[in-house]
Write a protein that holds these residues in place. Structure first.
Motif, PDB file in Angstrom:
ATOM      1  N   HIS A 221       0.830  -1.198   0.000  1.00 35.87           N
ATOM      2  CA  HIS A 221       0.000   0.000   0.000  1.00 35.87           C
ATOM      3  C   HIS A 221       0.869   1.256   0.000  1.00 35.87           C
ATOM      4  CE1 HIS A 221      -3.033  -2.953   0.947  1.00 35.87           C
ATOM      5  NE2 HIS A 221      -3.979  -2.022   0.862  1.00 35.87           N
ATOM      6  N   LEU A 222       0.314   2.330  -0.552  1.00 32.47           N
ATOM      7  CA  LEU A 222       1.047   3.579  -0.715  1.00 32.47           C
ATOM      8  C   LEU A 222       0.325   4.706   0.014  1.00 32.47           C
ATOM      9  CD1 LEU A 222       3.535   4.686  -2.425  1.00 32.47           C
ATOM     10  CD2 LEU A 222       1.798   5.490  -4.046  1.00 32.47           C
ATOM     11  N   SER A 223       1.076   5.511   0.777  1.00 32.59           N
ATOM     12  CA  SER A 223       0.535   6.699   1.422  1.00 32.59           C
ATOM     13  C   SER A 223       1.420   7.899   1.100  1.00 32.59           C
ATOM     14  CB  SER A 223       0.444   6.521   2.938  1.00 32.59           C
ATOM     15  OG  SER A 223      -0.560   5.582   3.286  1.00 32.59           O
ATOM     16  N   ILE A 224       0.791   9.078   1.024  1.00 25.71           N
ATOM     17  CA  ILE A 224       1.491  10.316   0.677  1.00 25.71           C
ATOM     18  C   ILE A 224       0.967  11.437   1.559  1.00 25.71           C
ATOM     19  CG2 ILE A 224       2.001  11.970  -1.173  1.00 25.71           C
ATOM     20  CD1 ILE A 224       1.253   9.747  -3.179  1.00 25.71           C
ATOM     21  N   VAL A 225       1.866  12.277   2.092  1.00 26.12           N
ATOM     22  CA  VAL A 225       1.433  13.442   2.868  1.00 26.12           C
ATOM     23  C   VAL A 225       2.402  14.608   2.662  1.00 26.12           C
ATOM     24  CG1 VAL A 225       0.213  12.205   4.719  1.00 26.12           C
ATOM     25  CG2 VAL A 225       2.664  12.614   4.920  1.00 26.12           C
ATOM     26  N   ALA A 226       1.884  15.822   2.836  1.00 32.40           N
ATOM     27  CA  ALA A 226       2.688  17.040   2.896  1.00 32.40           C
ATOM     28  C   ALA A 226       1.802  18.150   3.439  1.00 32.40           C
ATOM     29  CB  ALA A 226       3.246  17.438   1.538  1.00 32.40           C
ATOM     30  N   MET A 227       2.392  19.099   4.159  1.00 33.76           N
ATOM     31  CA  MET A 227       1.639  20.259   4.636  1.00 33.76           C
ATOM     32  C   MET A 227       1.307  21.174   3.463  1.00 33.76           C
ATOM     33  SD  MET A 227       2.746  23.262   7.304  1.00 33.76           S
ATOM     34  CE  MET A 227       1.527  24.472   7.850  1.00 33.76           C
ATOM     35  N   LEU A 228       0.170  21.851   3.564  1.00 40.02           N
ATOM     36  CA  LEU A 228      -0.216  22.876   2.609  1.00 40.02           C
ATOM     37  C   LEU A 228       0.106  24.249   3.184  1.00 40.02           C
ATOM     38  CD1 LEU A 228      -3.753  21.486   1.632  1.00 40.02           C
ATOM     39  CD2 LEU A 228      -1.671  21.333   0.263  1.00 40.02           C
ATOM     40  N   LEU A 229       0.861  25.041   2.438  1.00 40.53           N
ATOM     41  CA  LEU A 229       1.199  26.399   2.861  1.00 40.53           C
ATOM     42  C   LEU A 229       0.664  27.416   1.857  1.00 40.53           C
ATOM     43  CD1 LEU A 229       4.924  26.388   4.119  1.00 40.53           C
ATOM     44  CD2 LEU A 229       2.882  26.904   5.441  1.00 40.53           C
ATOM     45  N   PRO A 230       0.025  28.511   2.323  1.00 41.18           N
ATOM     46  CA  PRO A 230      -0.161  28.870   3.721  1.00 41.18           C
ATOM     47  C   PRO A 230      -1.489  28.352   4.292  1.00 41.18           C
ATOM     48  CG  PRO A 230      -0.733  30.716   2.315  1.00 41.18           C
ATOM     49  CD  PRO A 230      -0.310  29.611   1.406  1.00 41.18           C
ATOM     50  N   THR A 231      -1.414  27.453   5.287  1.00 36.82           N
ATOM     51  CA  THR A 231      -2.565  27.060   6.095  1.00 36.82           C
ATOM     52  C   THR A 231      -2.066  26.868   7.520  1.00 36.82           C
ATOM     53  OG1 THR A 231      -2.348  24.636   5.942  1.00 36.82           O
ATOM     54  CG2 THR A 231      -3.538  25.744   4.151  1.00 36.82           C
ATOM     55  N   ASN A 232      -3.016  26.760   8.454  1.00 36.96           N
ATOM     56  CA  ASN A 232      -2.639  26.530   9.852  1.00 36.96           C
ATOM     57  C   ASN A 232      -2.255  25.074  10.094  1.00 36.96           C
ATOM     58  OD1 ASN A 232      -4.692  28.987  10.071  1.00 36.96           O
ATOM     59  ND2 ASN A 232      -3.351  29.040  11.856  1.00 36.96           N
ATOM     60  N   ASP A 233      -3.113  24.156   9.687  1.00 38.89           N
ATOM     61  CA  ASP A 233      -2.832  22.723   9.887  1.00 38.89           C
ATOM     62  C   ASP A 233      -3.446  21.900   8.754  1.00 38.89           C
ATOM     63  OD1 ASP A 233      -5.450  23.186  10.686  1.00 38.89           O
ATOM     64  OD2 ASP A 233      -5.410  21.731  12.314  1.00 38.89           O
ATOM     65  N   GLY A 234      -3.352  22.440   7.552  1.00 42.00           N
ATOM     66  CA  GLY A 234      -3.857  21.730   6.388  1.00 42.00           C
ATOM     67  C   GLY A 234      -2.776  20.881   5.746  1.00 42.00           C
ATOM     68  N   PHE A 235      -3.187  19.758   5.179  1.00 43.08           N
ATOM     69  CA  PHE A 235      -2.216  18.907   4.489  1.00 43.08           C
ATOM     70  C   PHE A 235      -2.879  18.190   3.327  1.00 43.08           C
ATOM     71  CE2 PHE A 235      -4.134  16.112   7.626  1.00 43.08           C
ATOM     72  CZ  PHE A 235      -4.177  14.855   7.049  1.00 43.08           C
ATOM     73  N   VAL A 236      -2.078  17.866   2.337  1.00 47.81           N
ATOM     74  CA  VAL A 236      -2.512  17.046   1.221  1.00 47.81           C
ATOM     75  C   VAL A 236      -2.146  15.610   1.545  1.00 47.81           C
ATOM     76  CG1 VAL A 236      -0.345  17.454  -0.040  1.00 47.81           C
ATOM     77  CG2 VAL A 236      -2.355  16.674  -1.283  1.00 47.81           C
TER      78      VAL A 236
END
Length: 232
Positions: free
Chosen positions: A112-127
Motif C-alpha cells: 500500500h502507498l501513502s502520501i502526505v505534505a503540509m499545505l502552505l499557507p494554512t494553519n494545519d492543512g495537508f494534502v
C-alpha cells in the motif's frame, strides 16, 4: 476417470488477490493556483499501517507535519514498521502547478502507498492519500488527493512564523502574496479529528481585515493534487 473426478483430484492452488510487491514511479502534481507543499513523504507499507486516518485524532507526528511541515516523526514511524519511503523528493517546497517524480521506488513486501505534505499557507492543512492499494498488474494508474485539516489548530489564517505543534499561526506564506495585520478568522477548531479542509477564507485587505491570506489566490476546491503511479 471422468472430467469431474479428474478436476476434483487436482491439487488445490491458492490464488492471492492481494497486491504483489512492485517497483513503481510516482508523479505528484500540485493542482492549486497559490498553495505550496512542504516536503513530501511518499511511503509504501503493509495494509494495516496508516500515516493518518480521516475521522480520527491526528497523531503527534501527523500534527508536526500538518502544522509545521516537519515529516521527521512520520519518517521514523515508517522506518520502524519496515516501510519503504521517499522523503522530500522535491528537495524543498513544491510550487503551484509544479510536479515531482519519485522514480524506481522498490516496495519490497509492502502493498500500500501513502502520501502526505503540509499545505502552505494554512494553519494545519495537508494534502494526503491514506493506504492506496498498489495494483499487482503493470500499468499506469491515476488518482487524486484532497486537502485535509488535522483538527489540531484553529484556522486563524495569521502568518506569524509559527509552526511548532500547539503554537497558533501559519509558519510562512511562500508566495509572499498575502497581507498582514489580520485579526484572525477563527479562534477554535470545531472538529478536532482529521477532516476535509474547509479551505482558506482570506480577504482582500493587505494591511488588516480578518486574514493574512488573499482570497483571490489562496482559496481552493478539492482535489488539490494529481498522482500518477506507474507499476513496472
Amino acid at each position: 476417470m471422468d472430467l469431474k473426478s479428474s478436476l476434483l483430484a487436482m491439487p488445490f492452488i491458492a490464488v492471492s488477490t492481494l497486491s504483489q510487491a512492485a517497483v513503481v514511479d510516482v508523479k505528484i502534481t500540485n493542482l492549486t493556483q497559490g498553495i505550496y507543499y512542504t516536503p513530501l513523504l511518499v511511503t509504501a507499507h503493509t495494509s494495516d499501517a496508516h500515516l493518518f486516518e480521516v475521522g480520527t485524532a491526528a497523531s503527534p507526528a501527523l500534527q508536526m507535519m500538518a502544522e509545521g511541515g516537519d515529516i521527521s516523526g512520520l519518517v521514523t514511524i515508517a522506518d520502524g514498521i519496515g516501510a519503504v519511503s521517499s522523503a522530500n523528493p522535491a528537495a524543498g517546497l513544491l510550487a503551484p502547478t509544479d510536479y515531482v517524480m519519485v522514480s524506481d521506488l522498490d516496495t519490497g513486501s509492502n502493498t500500500h502507498l501513502s502520501i502526505v505534505a503540509m499545505l502552505l499557507p494554512t494553519n494545519d492543512g495537508f494534502v494526503g492519500k491514506d493506504s492506496w492499494e498498489i495494483p499487482s498488474e503493470a500499468g499506469t494508474y491515476t488518482f487524486y488527493m484532497n486537502g485535509y485539516d488535522a483538527g489540531t489548530e484553529a484556522n486563524d489564517e495569521i502568518v506569524n512564523g509559527g509552526g511548532a505543534s500547539g503554537t497558533p499561526g501559519i509558519p510562512a506564506n511562500p508566495g509572499m502574496n498575502g497581507g498582514t495585520g489580520g485579526s484572525g478568522v477563527a479562534t477554535a477548531s470545531s472538529n478536532t479529528n482529521i477532516h476535509i479542509h474547509p479551505g482558506n477564507v482570506g480577504d482582500q485587505d493587505a494591511t488588516g481585515g480578518m486574514s493574512d491570506l488573499d482570497s483571490r489566490i489562496h482559496r481552493w476546491l478539492n482535489p488539490v493534487a494529481k498522482v500518477v503511479v506507474t507499476v513496472k
